[in-house]
Design an enzyme around this catalytic site. Structure first.
Site, mmCIF file in Angstrom:
data_model
loop_
_atom_site.group_PDB
_atom_site.id
_atom_site.type_symbol
_atom_site.label_atom_id
_atom_site.label_comp_id
_atom_site.label_asym_id
_atom_site.label_seq_id
_atom_site.Cartn_x
_atom_site.Cartn_y
_atom_site.Cartn_z
ATOM 1 N N CYS A 115 -34.347 -0.448 -20.916
ATOM 2 C CA CYS A 115 -34.775 -1.073 -19.655
ATOM 3 C C CYS A 115 -36.144 -1.723 -19.755
ATOM 4 O O CYS A 115 -36.515 -2.540 -18.903
ATOM 5 C CB CYS A 115 -34.778 -0.040 -18.538
ATOM 6 S SG CYS A 115 -33.165 0.700 -18.269
ATOM 7 N N HIS A 253 -39.435 -2.107 -12.361
ATOM 8 C CA HIS A 253 -38.064 -1.893 -12.840
ATOM 9 C C HIS A 253 -37.257 -1.275 -11.698
ATOM 10 O O HIS A 253 -37.740 -0.388 -10.994
ATOM 11 C CB HIS A 253 -38.097 -0.956 -14.051
ATOM 12 C CG HIS A 253 -36.733 -0.557 -14.533
ATOM 13 N ND1 HIS A 253 -35.715 -1.458 -14.684
ATOM 14 C CD2 HIS A 253 -36.225 0.662 -14.879
ATOM 15 C CE1 HIS A 253 -34.635 -0.823 -15.112
ATOM 16 N NE2 HIS A 253 -34.929 0.463 -15.242
ATOM 17 N N ASN A 283 -29.300 -0.913 -11.230
ATOM 18 C CA ASN A 283 -30.169 -0.940 -12.410
ATOM 19 C C ASN A 283 -29.532 -1.851 -13.462
ATOM 20 O O ASN A 283 -28.502 -1.505 -14.039
ATOM 21 C CB ASN A 283 -30.325 0.491 -12.942
ATOM 22 C CG ASN A 283 -31.245 0.569 -14.153
ATOM 23 O OD1 ASN A 283 -31.603 -0.448 -14.732
ATOM 24 N ND2 ASN A 283 -31.601 1.784 -14.531
HETATM 25 O O1 UT7 Z 1 -33.510 2.765 -16.075
HETATM 26 C C1 UT7 Z 1 -33.594 3.781 -16.992
HETATM 27 C C2 UT7 Z 1 -34.243 4.950 -16.426
HETATM 28 N N1 UT7 Z 1 -33.342 5.680 -15.572
HETATM 29 C C3 UT7 Z 1 -33.807 6.215 -14.474
HETATM 30 O O2 UT7 Z 1 -34.931 6.002 -14.147
HETATM 31 C C4 UT7 Z 1 -32.901 7.113 -13.703
HETATM 32 C C5 UT7 Z 1 -33.690 8.285 -13.233
HETATM 33 N N2 UT7 Z 1 -32.905 9.272 -12.532
HETATM 34 C C6 UT7 Z 1 -32.415 9.077 -11.283
HETATM 35 O O3 UT7 Z 1 -32.520 8.000 -10.719
HETATM 36 C C7 UT7 Z 1 -31.798 10.265 -10.578
HETATM 37 O O4 UT7 Z 1 -32.039 11.414 -11.348
HETATM 38 C C8 UT7 Z 1 -30.277 10.134 -10.315
HETATM 39 C C9 UT7 Z 1 -30.037 9.109 -9.238
HETATM 40 C C10 UT7 Z 1 -29.556 9.754 -11.598
HETATM 41 C C11 UT7 Z 1 -29.724 11.465 -9.824
HETATM 42 O O5 UT7 Z 1 -30.421 11.881 -8.659
HETATM 43 P P1 UT7 Z 1 -31.048 13.351 -8.572
HETATM 44 O O6 UT7 Z 1 -31.627 13.459 -7.233
HETATM 45 O O7 UT7 Z 1 -31.954 13.544 -9.743
HETATM 46 O O8 UT7 Z 1 -29.773 14.254 -8.644
HETATM 47 P P2 UT7 Z 1 -29.378 15.406 -9.701
HETATM 48 O O9 UT7 Z 1 -28.945 14.815 -10.986
HETATM 49 O O10 UT7 Z 1 -30.456 16.442 -9.743
HETATM 50 O O11 UT7 Z 1 -28.113 16.036 -8.978
HETATM 51 C C12 UT7 Z 1 -28.212 16.638 -7.678
HETATM 52 C C13 UT7 Z 1 -26.820 16.948 -7.200
HETATM 53 C C14 UT7 Z 1 -25.990 17.698 -8.244
HETATM 54 O O12 UT7 Z 1 -25.157 18.594 -7.564
HETATM 55 P P3 UT7 Z 1 -25.528 20.164 -7.508
HETATM 56 O O13 UT7 Z 1 -25.581 20.600 -8.936
HETATM 57 O O14 UT7 Z 1 -26.857 20.226 -6.813
HETATM 58 O O15 UT7 Z 1 -24.404 20.745 -6.730
HETATM 59 C C15 UT7 Z 1 -25.122 16.613 -8.839
HETATM 60 O O16 UT7 Z 1 -23.932 17.090 -9.376
HETATM 61 O O17 UT7 Z 1 -26.113 15.743 -6.913
HETATM 62 C C16 UT7 Z 1 -24.882 15.727 -7.624
HETATM 63 N N3 UT7 Z 1 -24.549 14.353 -7.984
HETATM 64 C C17 UT7 Z 1 -23.832 13.547 -7.183
HETATM 65 N N4 UT7 Z 1 -23.286 13.708 -5.973
HETATM 66 C C18 UT7 Z 1 -22.634 12.663 -5.430
HETATM 67 C C19 UT7 Z 1 -24.897 13.680 -9.102
HETATM 68 N N5 UT7 Z 1 -24.410 12.438 -9.062
HETATM 69 C C20 UT7 Z 1 -23.749 12.312 -7.885
HETATM 70 C C21 UT7 Z 1 -23.056 11.278 -7.261
HETATM 71 N N6 UT7 Z 1 -22.514 11.489 -6.038
HETATM 72 N N7 UT7 Z 1 -22.917 10.066 -7.843
#
Ligand code: UT7
Length: 326
Positions: A115, A253, A283
């Site tokens: 990225c 970004h 993204n």
């Molecule tokens: O460009 C390159 C760099 N990339 C980035 O900068 C991405 C950085 N990361 C992020 O933007 C975020 O971490 C995400 C958007 C990918 C995820 O958000 P988060 O708030 O960090 O969520 P998480 O991974 O901690 O997951 C929280 C919960 C989990 O459920 P439990 O374990 O709490 O029950 C996940 O399973 O959300 C769940 N989850 C979803 N739920 C509905 C993860 N993905 C989804 C989804 N829909 N698509």
């Protein structure tokens, strides 16, 4: 004598097909509310079958050349940032050179910094111009991320989109690109990567598909992104002896609205001074910064003479910034 480079024109291109959060609800266990709340994304564009990264870049390049009032024949350097090249080789810069009909045998550099690819490419092109080794550089950030998304993985499938952005750099007596700052920390290589490659090899998943998909530990990447982007903002301001109030526009970004808000907060910048396209584009990796820059320029928010801060963060982990007098 050392010169400076300036951005003479920008351009961008998004493929026609749009994938909404509602569409994704039919593909993986997710919902519009979660996606919008956690990422800020509403939709993303997806390349048509057979439409490649270079095809997208070509359209963006034509627009940037037009905006710069220049022609393809004048280009004497191409730096092409992408992590989804059409082929392993020739590099996308060479393919774009041929597509644009450039016959000068100018150098074409393919650059992979995920990225951060556009910021890295901008930094390389800036140095060529400063040293007098190029007079008209075409800098590209373009991706077809949809080709390496695992559409069964809800943690990543909701995030990425396709697109391309371009900038034409020319020499200038006053600094346009004032400074660039680049970092990589390979110790974080396992937090965000593509699971297959030509040298390491490809395995097959249970469904028999070649396993070459984006794998990300999202919440860990999130934490490093907020920290690294915060510190690169400080680094950029300190290197130029500037106060944060000097920045007119932040062009970040577009990975996640919450990361963008954290960086804006670090700069004490109201969100009205931040170019945000994440809702519309998702993204787009290396394309995200030049797409946002071009959006801000074309709708008249970013004007000639404005001081803008570009920043990006991605796989590697890589991150970078560019301070630009537009
Ligand atoms: O460009 C390159 C760099 N990339 C980035 O900068 C991405 C950085 N990361 C992020 O933007 C975020 O971490 C995400 C958007 C990918 C995820 O958000 P988060 O708030 O960090 O969520 P998480 O991974 O901690 O997951 C929280 C919960 C989990 O459920 P439990 O374990 O709490 O029950 C996940 O399973 O959300 C769940 N989850 C979803 N739920 C509905 C993860 N993905 C989804 C989804 N829909 N698509």
């Amino acid at each position: 004598m050392l010169k400076y480079s300036r951005i003479a024109g920008t351009g961008s291109y998004l493929p026609e097909k749009v994938l909404t959060n509602a569409d994704l609800e039919k593909m993986v266990e997710t919902n519009d509310e979660w996606i919008q709340e956690r990422t800020g994304i509403r939709k993303r564009h997806i390349a048509a079958e057979g439409q490649t990264t270079v095809d997208l870049a070509y359209q963006a390049a034509l627009r940037a050349l037009d905006a710069a009032g220049t022609t393809a024949e004048e280009i004497d350097l191409i730096v092409f940032g992408t992590t989804t090249p059409d082929l392993v080789f020739p590099n996308c810069g060479a393919l774009l050179q041929q597509k644009l009909g450039i016959r000068s045998a100018c150098p074409a550099i393919g650059l992979e910094a995920a990225c951060s690819g556009f910021i890295y490419s901008l930094s390389v092109a800036d140095k060529f111009i400063r040293l007098g080794d190029a007079q008209c550089a075409l800098v590209i950030g373009a991706e077809t991320l949809s080709r390496i998304v695992d559409w069964t993985d809800r943690g990543t499938a909701i995030l990425f989109g396709d697109g391309a952005g371009a900038a034409v750099l020319k020499p200038a007596d006053e600094p346009g690109i004032i400074s660039t700052h680049l970092h990589t920390d390979g110790n974080y290589k396992d937090l965000l990567f593509c699971s297959g490659g030509p040298s390491k090899g490809f395995s097959h998943d249970a469904a028999g598909r070649i396993d070459a998909f984006i794998r990300m530990t999202g919440n860990e990447v999130f934490k490093v992104a907020v920290k690294s982007l915060g510190s690169i903002v400080d680094e950029t301001l300190a290197a130029n002896g500037l106060d944060k109030s000097a920045i007119d526009w932040l062009v970040p970004h577009q990975a996640n609205i919450r990361i963008i808000q954290a960086t804006a907060k670090k700069l004490d910048m109201p969100m009205e001074r931040v170019i945000v396209t994440v809702a519309e584009h998702g993204n787009t990796s290396a394309a995200s910064v030049p797409l946002a820059l071009d959006a801000g320029v074309r709708d008249g928010r970013i004007k000639r003479g404005d001081l803008i801060l570009l920043e990006a963060f991605g796989g590697g982990l890589t991150w970078g910034s560019a301070l630009v007098r537009f």
